[in-house]
Design a protein around this motif. Structure first.
Motif, mmCIF file in Angstrom:
data_model
loop_
_atom_site.group_PDB
_atom_site.id
_atom_site.type_symbol
_atom_site.label_atom_id
_atom_site.label_comp_id
_atom_site.label_asym_id
_atom_site.label_seq_id
_atom_site.Cartn_x
_atom_site.Cartn_y
_atom_site.Cartn_z
ATOM 1 N N PRO A 115 7.811 -10.530 17.318
ATOM 2 C CA PRO A 115 9.045 -11.319 17.457
ATOM 3 C C PRO A 115 9.969 -11.062 16.262
ATOM 4 N N GLY A 116 11.276 -11.220 16.448
ATOM 5 C CA GLY A 116 12.277 -10.902 15.435
ATOM 6 C C GLY A 116 12.067 -11.585 14.102
ATOM 7 N N ALA A 117 11.772 -12.885 14.107
ATOM 8 C CA ALA A 117 11.603 -13.620 12.851
ATOM 9 C C ALA A 117 10.404 -13.094 12.064
ATOM 10 N N LEU A 118 9.309 -12.812 12.753
ATOM 11 C CA LEU A 118 8.119 -12.298 12.070
ATOM 12 C C LEU A 118 8.368 -10.887 11.536
ATOM 13 N N ARG A 119 9.063 -10.075 12.318
ATOM 14 C CA ARG A 119 9.385 -8.722 11.884
ATOM 15 C C ARG A 119 10.246 -8.759 10.616
ATOM 16 N N GLU A 120 11.248 -9.621 10.588
ATOM 17 C CA GLU A 120 12.102 -9.761 9.409
ATOM 18 C C GLU A 120 11.311 -10.268 8.209
ATOM 19 N N TRP A 121 10.380 -11.193 8.466
ATOM 20 C CA TRP A 121 9.545 -11.720 7.379
ATOM 21 C C TRP A 121 8.724 -10.597 6.741
ATOM 22 N N TYR A 122 8.088 -9.781 7.575
ATOM 23 C CA TYR A 122 7.295 -8.663 7.051
ATOM 24 C C TYR A 122 8.169 -7.676 6.273
ATOM 25 N N GLU A 123 9.368 -7.427 6.751
ATOM 26 C CA GLU A 123 10.262 -6.521 6.028
ATOM 27 C C GLU A 123 10.642 -7.080 4.663
ATOM 28 N N ARG A 124 10.909 -8.400 4.580
ATOM 29 C CA ARG A 124 11.203 -9.033 3.281
ATOM 30 C C ARG A 124 9.991 -8.958 2.362
ATOM 31 N N ILE A 125 8.815 -9.212 2.922
ATOM 32 C CA ILE A 125 7.585 -9.141 2.128
ATOM 33 C C ILE A 125 7.381 -7.726 1.605
ATOM 34 N N HIS A 126 7.648 -6.740 2.436
ATOM 35 C CA HIS A 126 7.487 -5.350 2.014
ATOM 36 C C HIS A 126 8.449 -5.000 0.871
ATOM 37 N N ARG A 127 9.696 -5.421 0.981
ATOM 38 C CA ARG A 127 10.662 -5.169 -0.097
ATOM 39 C C ARG A 127 10.224 -5.863 -1.389
ATOM 40 N N HIS A 128 9.706 -7.079 -1.263
ATOM 41 C CA HIS A 128 9.230 -7.807 -2.443
ATOM 42 C C HIS A 128 8.022 -7.090 -3.063
ATOM 43 N N ALA A 129 7.121 -6.582 -2.238
ATOM 44 C CA ALA A 129 5.951 -5.847 -2.740
ATOM 45 C C ALA A 129 6.385 -4.590 -3.487
ATOM 46 N N ILE A 130 7.355 -3.873 -2.950
ATOM 47 C CA ILE A 130 7.863 -2.669 -3.623
ATOM 48 C C ILE A 130 8.452 -3.042 -4.978
ATOM 49 N N GLU A 131 9.212 -4.129 -5.021
ATOM 50 C CA GLU A 131 9.825 -4.583 -6.279
ATOM 51 C C GLU A 131 8.748 -4.980 -7.300
ATOM 52 N N LEU A 132 7.734 -5.712 -6.855
ATOM 53 C CA LEU A 132 6.657 -6.099 -7.777
ATOM 54 C C LEU A 132 5.903 -4.871 -8.294
ATOM 55 N N ASN A 133 5.660 -3.901 -7.432
ATOM 56 C CA ASN A 133 4.976 -2.680 -7.871
ATOM 57 C C ASN A 133 5.802 -1.935 -8.921
ATOM 58 N N ARG A 134 7.114 -1.877 -8.715
ATOM 59 C CA ARG A 134 7.993 -1.223 -9.682
ATOM 60 C C ARG A 134 8.000 -1.977 -11.010
ATOM 61 N N ARG A 135 8.120 -3.297 -10.941
ATOM 62 C CA ARG A 135 8.130 -4.107 -12.163
ATOM 63 C C ARG A 135 6.799 -4.022 -12.906
ATOM 64 N N GLU A 136 5.700 -3.907 -12.181
ATOM 65 C CA GLU A 136 4.383 -3.800 -12.818
ATOM 66 C C GLU A 136 4.282 -2.514 -13.612
#
Length: 151
Positions: A115-136
């Motif tokens: 569903p659209g809301a869940l898909r968007e949630w996963y995309e936000r989580i993925h962007r946040h994970a990439i940012e945390l990996n870069r900051r680490e």
């Protein structure tokens, strides 16, 4: 008065060194030594705190993705022993042949079914994970440099 009956021995402030002339010598010592307020150890401590904070954020994001009902994938915290790097990677849920780390591209293909809301949630989580990996990576590098400057 006799030589043995001196009132008091001279204090440290009364000792005169020939190198200093007629004024008392002062030792060349840091008055703030070993107080823990020096600049160098503070840099190392701040870097360590930053790295630890990012690691906690990564752990929390991983726990958040594991709470999704009916999940087919989640973020796992991966630690590299040789470099000390900690980063988030997507992993297939369950056991068997399909379980294991999977690239984002393979997960993204499954989004068409969500569903659209869940898909968007996963995309936000993925962007946040990439940012945390870069900051680490940046924080660990800063920590290493702080430790090298202050052996």
């Amino acid at each position: 008065m006799s030589e043995l009956a001196q009132p008091e021995p001279p204090g440290a402030a009364d000792v005169v060194d020939p190198r200093c002339g007629s004024r008392p010598c002062q030792q060349d010592a840091d008055t703030k030594a070993f107080t823990g307020r020096g600049g160098a150890p503070a840099d190392v401590r701040q870097a360590q705190v930053r790295v630890a904070s990012i690691h906690r954020q990564q752990e929390e994001l991983s726990r958040l993705t594991r709470r999704v009902r009916g999940r087919t994938f989640y973020l796992a915290v991966h630690r590299r022993k040789d470099t000390g790097q900690v980063h988030l990677r997507w992993r297939a849920a369950g056991a068997g042949v399909r379980a294991g780390h999977i690239p984002w591209g393979a997960i993204h293909a499954q989004f068409a079914q969500l569903p659209g809301a869940l898909r968007e949630w996963y995309e936000r989580i993925h962007r946040h994970a990439i940012e945390l990996n870069r900051r680490e990576i940046e924080a660990r590098l800063a920590q290493r440099h702080a430790c090298e400057r202050n052996p």
